[in-house]
Each structure stands twice: as C-alpha cells, then as structure tokens.
Design an enzyme around this catalytic site. Structure first.
Site, PDB file in Angstrom:
ATOM      1  N   HIS A 364       0.836  -1.216   0.000  1.00  0.00           N
ATOM      2  CA  HIS A 364       0.000   0.000   0.000  1.00  0.00           C
ATOM      3  C   HIS A 364       0.853   1.241   0.000  1.00  0.00           C
ATOM      4  O   HIS A 364       0.571   2.209  -0.694  1.00  0.00           O
ATOM      5  CB  HIS A 364      -0.891   0.073   1.237  1.00  0.00           C
ATOM      6  CG  HIS A 364      -1.530  -1.216   1.579  1.00  0.00           C
ATOM      7  ND1 HIS A 364      -1.920  -1.539   2.844  1.00  0.00           N
ATOM      8  CD2 HIS A 364      -1.835  -2.262   0.805  1.00  0.00           C
ATOM      9  CE1 HIS A 364      -2.431  -2.735   2.837  1.00  0.00           C
ATOM     10  NE2 HIS A 364      -2.391  -3.198   1.624  1.00  0.00           N
ATOM     11  N   CYS A 679      -5.364   0.804 -18.120  1.00  0.00           N
ATOM     12  CA  CYS A 679      -5.083   1.658 -16.960  1.00  0.00           C
ATOM     13  C   CYS A 679      -4.016   1.072 -16.029  1.00  0.00           C
ATOM     14  O   CYS A 679      -3.806   1.566 -14.937  1.00  0.00           O
ATOM     15  CB  CYS A 679      -6.364   1.966 -16.180  1.00  0.00           C
ATOM     16  SG  CYS A 679      -7.128   0.523 -15.446  1.00  0.00           S
TER      17      CYS A 679
END
Ligand code: PEP
Ligand code: MG
Length: 753
Positions: A364, A679
């Site tokens: 993260h 993407c």
C-alpha cells in the site's frame, strides 16, 4: 554483598549531578570519582569543541595540559575512539598504529589504555579514558563501568551546554564517509534530503536514577505494554502474512525473553534510570551485532535493537512518529516499513523520499507514494547501522540506490542527473497544450490515474483528458475505520468539481487480499493467496452494505452530472450485472424519494481476470466501457505474483502472449463499439505504450508523471509502419518484440526515453 563499581560510581555521580557547581567542577569531580573507584592512575575526559577533541579534565596527567591538548577526529587513540564510536582496550598503547604522543601531558610512563566514546544523538561528543603504568588489559566489568559513566557524562555536558550537536553530527558524518546502499526500485524519482527515522530515537535526558524501585516499576510497566502491542500486531499480521509475520515472531520471542529483561534490571540496579538501563543493554547488543558475521543472526539482533527503541519510547512516553515533530527542510523518511496512513501523515512539502528495509511493489505504501510522486527504495538492509539521523542522503528511486553522506563528486553527478530530468520535464511541459496525436494522425486519449484528495490538481498541470482510474480504495486504506458515507461523498464531489468537464472514472473499492484493512477482517476468508482471494468485487458483493454505501456516495456526488463507475476484478458477467443492480437500486430509490441523481450513469468493467476475456461477447453489450488492468491481468496470465520481486523481471509485458491477448480484446471491444482503456502501469512506459498502440489501444490512463513522456512518444511516431511490424512479429514463433520494437523506434526517431 559487594557493591559493583558501577553502582558505587553512580551513587557518587548522583551527588555530583545534583550539586550546584560549575560544569568544569563537575567534570573534575567525575575524573576523581572514576579514578578512585577503578583504582586508575589516570582518568581523562576529552570533549569535542570546534570539531576537535580537547582535554577538559584529567586526574593523573599534567594539569597544564587541560584545555591545551587537542586531537583531531581520528587522530591518536582518543580520536580513533571518537571517530569509530567503539571502545579501545589496550595493554600496550604504544603498540597501536594510531598512538600519538602528546608530550605536554606527561603520559609517556603509562602503558595500558582503555577508552570509550561519549555519545549523544548517535554522534561522538567526547571520550572518557583511563591509563595505567603497568601493562594490563582492562576487564569487561571495567569497560562496562566506563560506558555507564560515559552515558552520564553525555547528560552532564549536554545539560551544561558543552555540546555542539550540529558540529558533532558533522564530525561524525565526516568520520563515517560516504556509503552506497542498493535496494529494490519501488517508486521512480530523485530526492535529496536529510535522513529522518520514522520512529525517532529518544534522546535520554536523565541517566542517574533517584529511586531505583520506581525505575524498576517503570520498566516492568513498559514491558507489559510492549508485549500487548506485539500481541496486537501479531493478531493483525496473521491477515497480512509474509515477512511481517516473521519479524513479529522474533519480536515476540525477545519481548518475552527473560534474559533481556534481567539484564535491563541489573543495569537499573547499578543506579541507572529505566531509559538509560535499556540503552546500556542496547549498546552491548550493538557491539555484539558488529562482530557477528552470520547475516541471519545479525538480522535477529537488529530486531532486538528495534525492540529496544520501542521499549525506550514507551517508557519515556515519547510515542509520536517523526511526522508529528514539525519537520522542516527536505526530508527522507527511513523506516522498517510504513502503512499508507503513516506516510500520509507527513507534510508533502518536506517529504522528498522514503527508504524502507522491507517494502514491495504493490505494498500500500508504494501505491500511495507513487500517487504522491515520492521516490521510494525498498529492501535496504541495516538502515540503522549505516545511516544516522541528520545524514545527508541522495535517493534514486529509478536506480534503487541510496547514497549516504555523499561526497562532493557524488552530489555533482546527482545534480547533473536531476538537471537532465528537469530539462526533460521542461520539454514535456511544452507539450501540455498540444494534442496526443501520432504523426500519421491517430488521436490517443491520455488520461491519468488518481486516488488521493489532492491528485486532481495534476489534471491542470498535465492537461490530461480526464481521470481514467480513480482508485477509491485509497481513502479506505488510509482510514483507521471504514470511511463514513459523507466522507466518501465529499471526496468524490471534490474530485468531480476539480475535473470540471473532464470525465472521472471511479473504480469501486478494490480492497481485501494484499490491500487489507484491519476493520474489514473477515474470519471466514483468511486468504492463502491474497491476490486471487477475497478481494475487490468479490468482497464488495459479499458485503452489500459496503457497496450500497459507496453507490450512494457516488450517486450523491454525481448529482446533475454524468457519472462513470467501474467495477474491479469482474470474473464473470453476472458479477457485473449484480454490481450494477446494486447501484441502480440506489439510484431508483434516490429518484423515488425526491433526491437529486446524476444526469447519466455509465458503467464499466475492468478486464484483469483472464476468464472475463473469454465471455466478452456476453459482457460487452451490457457495459458502457471497459478498462484493462494490466497489473493484475499479467500476473494472472502468467501465474506470476506481481508482488514477488524474484518474478518481477521474468515475464515481459511485451511477450506475444500478452500482446496477442490484448489485441483480441481490443478487436472485440471495437466490434461492439465500446471504448477500451488500458489503466495498468504498462501504459506509463513509453516502449510498452507504443506496443499497446500497435495492437490497437487508443486510450491510456497512466500515472500523471508519465503523461509528458508518453505524449512525446505518441507525437514522434508514425504508427502505420509500427502496426505492420507488430502484425508480422505476432504471427511468428518466439518473436523478440522488445528488442525489435526498440530497434524500430530508434531507427524511426520515436522518443521512447
Ligand atoms: C491493474 O490491476 O492493472 C490496476 C490498474 O489495478 P490495481 O493496480 O489497482 O490493482
Ligand atoms: Mg487491479
């Protein structure tokens, strides 16, 4: 019971510290006390003044030498101790190659010598040494006692204002010299700044205890608290797995280790405060660490060192991270690991780079740092032993290197690289208002990826055609609790406001698996293999409340406008149908109850699980658009974990398997007249983006920093011949697409960086 020399000395020092005499008188008293207790013929204290070590007090050497004898850092035995921050213990001082004779001291009659550094804030600020006429080796207890006295001296001289912290840090840096550390490239970019440890080391202000029993109780309390913390962390880590769990296992072992707490208690017995006792034991561990060749054992001792820091922080009540310490100036944050929330606590104006001992590409913290444009290098070993708070660092995220205390030549070459990058940026900036069209007239839609509140600002600087992927889970990752619907609405609205007429594609939460959030733990779905686990749409469909709340937030934010919603990890068409139904039900309810709703809602599916590509004829008529997530798609196509550094370079994005797969999807999407975007990270790399154009992709959503380079590539290419070459390559067995495409690009002057 015989009283230990350390204890007797500390008792005497307690009185010295409390007396209202001058600093010089106190230093004189200290040398006398040590001389008496250790039966030493000579005891001397050297302190760093104006970058050199000056004799400040002595018992046994000529008094005329006080404030006269001076040694440079690294000069003589005293200088070596200060420079290396390591004790010396010699039966015959003269035999040491660094021995330097100072006639004014009258020390020629002394043979044996022992000295320890006086350290504050990880920098030497002086040296305490003893000498004897007879050649003899000092025993461990004596050296330990000197080290304890040195700790007290550090406090005494800091309190008396005799330390120049800045000069000490500078002298230490000069003594340590430059070091180059190599790690894993996590986020590209260059950064120069000062090293700041995320968990700052506590500076111990009181070393001599007033009440030994009280100190014992403080340490006891701190141990209990630390054990609770580690048990808590372990409960969470079961969910995260991997390296973290291993480290915590070791933490736990040490936290409950009787030997460690006993040694700290023994140090308290001698008369040290709790903090000083923990540090005293920690110093011993460090000394041991330096002499252990086995990297595994050394690593374990690093864990113990970490834990000692934690214990000192708990006992002293200094629990905040460096983020809250009012940082000024360009900062490079160092940590074992960080969570995204911890990273986001730093002031973006000063945070220039991050160096981690752990870390992986899809952790993260990496995703968030990339979004913030902060370079990150991971998996750098032994941070604490090679870097000290305040050291200058040069971080090159693209190369995966960290230069510590760089030399002038290193700084100059770094500056040249940055200038080159800046020049390129300036060139890219000139392209801002020019269309992303190839030389033969193919227009490419260039959008950007985003996920944080301030990200929309990059729309202005890059002039991107919109936000092609807004990762809504970032808000979830940085919150300690599930973000309330109102907060979600506020974020989405602020992004839509900033985007104005440009489209924003909101991807519904892709949490679970490796993007775990503690408040969403699900006991029934402990994943063995998180990337293929209970994540993204699977989790969202399983927790309808979460999905409904997000749908409401999106619909509220999009009231009166066109809203684009995309679902991640769609594996079968019915999952898309069900997700869309949840949103549509909310929309119908809002309309029924008189709330404002969006003027239009467009629904998209991400193509990142290969199975969905096999049912596109069923899916495409149902969706308004699709977007290919190449990060996940490639890991599933090759069955190669995207977070595993050992596999990072094994399979190529330009392999025929991927390019043919993508081409097939593009052809189908075109046939159904559905817009298709890529993407994933692949689209942000010039050569890869060129390959995507060559297989028919016309819409890219990429990290904002890549918009300039990709637009430059697009504007410099004549696409027709590249398409033809690609068709030829993909028709043969084992084509070398990467090298052939690079050669073609070079031949035709395509800017691929
Ligand atoms: C992808 O998988 O390519 C993607 C864009 O989504 P994420 O990286 O957030 O999983
Ligand atoms: Mg994905």
């Amino acid at each position: 019971m015989t009283i230990s020399p350390a204890r007797a000395i500390l008792r005497a020092l307690h009185e010295v510290m409390a007396a209202s005499t001058s600093a010089q008188a106190k230093l004189n008293a200290v040398v006398n006390i040590v001389a008496e207790q250790l039966s030493s013929e000579v005891v001397s204290i050297y302190l760093l003044r104006d970058g050199v070590l000056e004799l400040f007090a002595t018992k046994g050497l000529a008094q005329a030498a006080v404030h006269v004898t001076r040694l440079a850092m690294g000069e003589g035995l005293t200088g070596v101790i200060a420079a290396t921050r390591e004790p010396l213990n010699l039966a015959e001082a003269r035999a040491h190659p660094d021995f330097a004779y100072k006639p004014e001291t009258g020390e020629e009659i002394f043979h044996s010598f022992a000295g320890v550094p006086i350290v504050r804030r990880e920098a030497s600020v002086g040296v305490l040494c003893v000498q004897h006429v007879d050649p003899r080796q000092y025993d461990d207890v004596e050296i330990e006692t000197l080290q304890t006295v040195a700790m007290v001296l550090a406090e005494l001289i800091a309190g008396a204002g005799l330390i120049d912290d800045v000069a000490a840090a500078r002298a230490r840096s000069a003594a340590s010299g430059p070091v180059r550390l190599a790690g894993l490239k996590l986020v590209d970019g260059l950064a120069r700044g000062t090293a700041v440890f995320h968990q700052p080391r506590v500076v111990i202000e009181h070393t001599v205890a007033d009440d030994i029993e009280a100190e014992r109780a403080r340490v006891y309390g701190a141990f209990t608290r630390m054990r609770e913390q580690i048990d808590g962390m372990m409960a969470q880590a079961e969910f995260a797995g991997g390296d973290t769990a291993d480290v915590l296992e070791t933490y736990k072992m040490f936290a409950y280790d009787e030997g460690w707490s006993r040694r700290i208690n023994e140090a308290i017995d001698t008369g040290l405060t709790a903090e000083a006792a923990i540090e005293r034991v920690q110093q011993r561990t460090r000394a041991k660490m330096r002499s252990i060749p086995d990297p595994y054992l050394r690593e374990r001792l690093t864990d113990l060192d970490d834990l000692s820091n934690r214990l000192i922080r708990i006992v002293s009540g200094q629990l905040g991270s460096a983020a809250r310490s009012g940082l000024r100036g360009d900062t490079i944050v160092l940590a074992r690991n960080l969570g995204p929330a911890e990273l986001l606590e730093y002031d973006r104006r000063v945070l220039k780079g991050v160096v981690l001992e752990e870390g992986s590409l899809t952790a993260h913290v990496t995703i968030v740092a990339r979004a913030m444009g902060v370079p990150v290098v991971g998996r750098v070993r032994d941070l604490r032993t090679t870097i000290a708070e305040g050291d200058e660092l040069l971080v090159d995220g693209g190369a995966g290197t960290v230069l510590v205390r760089p030399s002038a030549a290193m700084v100059a070459s770094f500056a040249a690289t940055s200038a080159l990058k800046a020049r390129r940026q300036a060139e890219y900036a000139k392209l801002r208002d020019l269309p992303a069209a190839t030389r033969d007239g193919t227009r490419v839609t260039l959008m950007m990826n985003a996920g944080l509140t301030g990200d929309a600002a990059a729309l202005e600087t890059t002039n991107a055609d919109g936000i092609g992927l807004f990762r809504t889970e970032f808000q979830f990752l940085v919150s300690a609790t599930l973000p309330r619907r109102e907060r979600q609405t506020a974020l989405y609205r602020s992004i839509l406001d900033a985007a104005g007429d440009r489209p924003v594609v909101f991807r519904t939460v892709d949490i679970g698996g490796d993007k775990a959030v503690p408040y969403m733990r699900d006991g029934d779905h402990a994943d063995e293999n998180p990337a293929m686990g209970w994540r993204a749409l699977r989790l969202a469909l399983g927790r309808a409340g979460l999905m409904k709340a997000q749908a409401r937030a999106l619909l509220d934010a999009g009231a009166g406008r066109t809203l684009d919603i995309m679902f991640p990890m769609v594996s079968e068409p019915w999952e898309f149908d069900r997700a869309k139904r949840i949103v549509e039900d909310q929309r119908a309810w809002l309309a029924r109850t008189g709330h404002a709703t969006p003027a239009a809602v467009r629904y998209g599916a991400m193509i990142e699980v290969p199975a969905i590509a096999e049912t596109l004829d069923v899916l495409l008529p149902r969706v308004d658009f699709v977007s290919i997530g190449t990060n996940d798609l490639t890991q599933f196509l090759f069955a190669a974990d995207r977070a595993n550094p050992a596999l990072a370079e094994r399979y190529d994005w330009l392999s025929p398997a991927i390019l043919r797969f993508l081409r097939r999807i593009v052809v189908l999407a075109d046939a159904h007249d559905r817009p298709l975007t890529v993407c994933g990270e692949m689209g942000g790399r010039p050569l890869e983006a060129l390959a995507l154009l060559a297989v028919g992709v016309r819409r890219l959503s990429i990290t904002p920093a890549a918009i300039g380079p990709i637009k430059a590539m697009i504007r410099s290419v004549e696409l027709g011949p590249v398409r033809e070459a690609m068709t030829r390559w993909l028709a043969v067995a084992n084509p070398q697409v990467r090298s052939d495409l690079a050669a073609l690009a070079a031949e035709r002057g395509v800017e691929v960086g």
